[in-house]
Motif scaffolding. Sequence first.
Motif, short mmCIF file in Angstrom:
data_model
loop_
_atom_site.label_atom_id
_atom_site.label_comp_id
_atom_site.label_asym_id
_atom_site.label_seq_id
_atom_site.Cartn_x
_atom_site.Cartn_y
_atom_site.Cartn_z
N SER A 1 -2.04 9.02 -4.57
CA SER A 1 -2.33 10.29 -3.92
C SER A 1 -1.60 11.43 -4.60
O SER A 1 -2.16 12.53 -4.78
N ILE B 1 -5.88 7.81 1.61
CA ILE B 1 -4.75 8.22 2.45
C ILE B 1 -4.88 7.69 3.87
O ILE B 1 -3.92 7.14 4.43
N SER C 1 0.80 -1.23 0.00
CA SER C 1 0.00 0.00 0.00
C SER C 1 0.83 1.27 0.00
O SER C 1 0.26 2.37 -0.07
N LYS D 1 2.77 6.67 5.27
CA LYS D 1 1.91 5.59 4.79
C LYS D 1 2.46 4.24 5.17
O LYS D 1 3.67 3.99 5.10
N THR D 2 1.53 3.35 5.56
CA THR D 2 1.87 1.96 5.85
C THR D 2 1.58 1.09 4.63
O THR D 2 0.86 1.49 3.71
N ASN E 1 -6.18 5.32 11.12
CA ASN E 1 -4.93 5.32 10.38
C ASN E 1 -4.00 4.27 10.95
O ASN E 1 -3.81 4.19 12.17
N SER F 1 -6.51 3.59 3.68
CA SER F 1 -5.84 2.73 2.70
C SER F 1 -6.83 1.91 1.88
O SER F 1 -6.62 0.72 1.62
N ASN G 1 -0.84 4.10 10.69
CA ASN G 1 0.49 4.64 11.03
C ASN G 1 0.51 4.98 12.52
O ASN G 1 0.12 6.07 12.94
N GLY H 1 3.05 11.85 9.17
CA GLY H 1 2.80 11.01 7.99
C GLY H 1 3.85 9.89 7.97
O GLY H 1 4.70 9.84 8.88
N TYR I 1 -2.42 13.27 5.55
CA TYR I 1 -1.71 12.09 6.07
C TYR I 1 -1.58 12.11 7.60
O TYR I 1 -1.29 11.08 8.20
N LYS J 1 -0.05 3.65 -2.70
CA LYS J 1 -1.09 4.68 -2.62
C LYS J 1 -0.51 6.08 -2.48
O LYS J 1 -1.21 7.07 -2.73
N MET J 2 0.74 6.19 -2.08
CA MET J 2 1.39 7.50 -2.07
C MET J 2 1.47 8.06 -3.48
O MET J 2 1.28 9.26 -3.69
#
Length: 394
Positions: free
Chosen positions: A72, A128, A65, A234-235, A218, A131, A220, A232, A204, A68-69
Motif C-alpha cells: 500500500s 487495504i 498480511s 492492518k491484520t 475489514n 486483504s 481489524n 487503522g 484503512y 500489505k502495508m
Amino acid sequence: MLQHTTLRSLTAGLVALATSCIAFAAPVVTPDPPKVNAKGYVLVDYLTGRTLVQHNADERLAPASLTKMMTSYVLGTEIKNGNVTEQDMVKIGPNASLYTNAELRGSSLMFVQVDTEVPLGELNRGIIVVSGNDACIAVAEHLAGTEDAFADMMNAYADHLGMTGSHFMNSHGLDHPEHYTTAHDMATLGAALIRDLPEEYAIYADKSYTWDGREQFNRNALLWDKDLGADGIKTGHTNEAGYSLVSSAVKDDMRLVAVVMGTDSTRARNAESRKLLQYGFRFFETVVPYEPGTVFAEERVWFGTQEKIELGVLETVATTLPKGQRKNLKADFELTSRPEAPIAKGDQFGVVHVTLDGEDIATYPLVALHDVEEAGWFSKLIDHILLFIHNLTN
C-alpha cells in the motif's frame, strides 16, 4: 571559548510558582506496562516517536498480511507522485487469480477475474480493506512488471524508511523463509503511512468493501470499538506468523501506534492491542510545551545591522510524558556558536535541552528567529576591535 556558551536554566512558564500554589503534591505513579501475550510487540507515540512499551521489538518475525502495508505504501506513493492514477485500468493476469494460481487458494482474496480489467483504485481498496492477495499480485505486476521486481521496490522503500530488520519477497505476505520484518519496523511503516500518505491511510478506516457484488468486512475489529478511537491499520495471519495486528488510534490529541505480532487467535490480537493502546492513553500524554516562535535567548550579534538577535525554536516542540508531569518540565539551552551576521532565519546557534527530573528527554535546535543583515565596513571594523578586547578580557 565564549563565556556565554554555558548552560542557562529556563522555566518558560512550566514550573512557575508551583511550590507556592501546592503545599503537598501527590507523587505521579506510572504502573508497569501490561503483560502482552505475543512474540513481539511495541507501542509508540506517533507524534514524538517515543517508544512507550516494547518486547522483542527487533526480533525477525513473519509478517503475513502486514506485508500489505508496504504494498500500500509503494502504491500510495506512486499515486501521490503522479506515476499512476486510481483510474488506470489493470489487466488481471493468471498469477492474480485463484483459478490459475494454486498458491492463492484458501487465502484472503478480493476475487478478481483473470483477463478482466480493474481500476487501480479498486485494487487498492481490495488490498487495504479485505486483504486481497490476488489484488496485491495484480498491483505488483502493473507497477513493476513482475512480483520479484516489485519486491525490490518494497525493499528499497524499506531502506528509505529505516526499516533495517525487514526483507520482502512478495507483495502479499504468504510465508517465505526470506520474508520477514520486526514489530519496530511495522510501527515505523505505520507511522509513515499516516504521515506521508494521508489519503491512502484514510482507506484503512473503511469497515467493509464490496467488489463484484461480494461484500467483505475489514478484519481489524478495533475499528468497531467506539471508545478506542482506532482508525487503522492492518491484520495478518498465517500458520507460521500467528495472528498479528498493527493498530493506530487517536484520543485527546494523542495518536498511538501499536504492533502486536504472533498471538494465538484473532481474539488475542485484538485484546492485546487494546491493552497497549489503553495503557498508553491512560498513563501518558503528548504535550507541546513550546510553540514555534518561542524565544529562549536574546544574544549579541557581531558584524550586523542589529545589535541583538532572538534565538528560539521554529518547529513544533512535542514530547511524550507520564500524565501529571508537564509541570515538572524544564528547559536549558546551550550556545554552540557565536551569532555573526549575515544571519538567516533558521540558522542554528545552539541546542535546547528539555529535561524532566534532571534527565534529558528531548533536544531541539536553537535557531535564529529572524534575519540580520551584514553591517557596513566601518561598523564591522568597530566590532572587530570590540571582539578583540572582549576575547582578551574573557
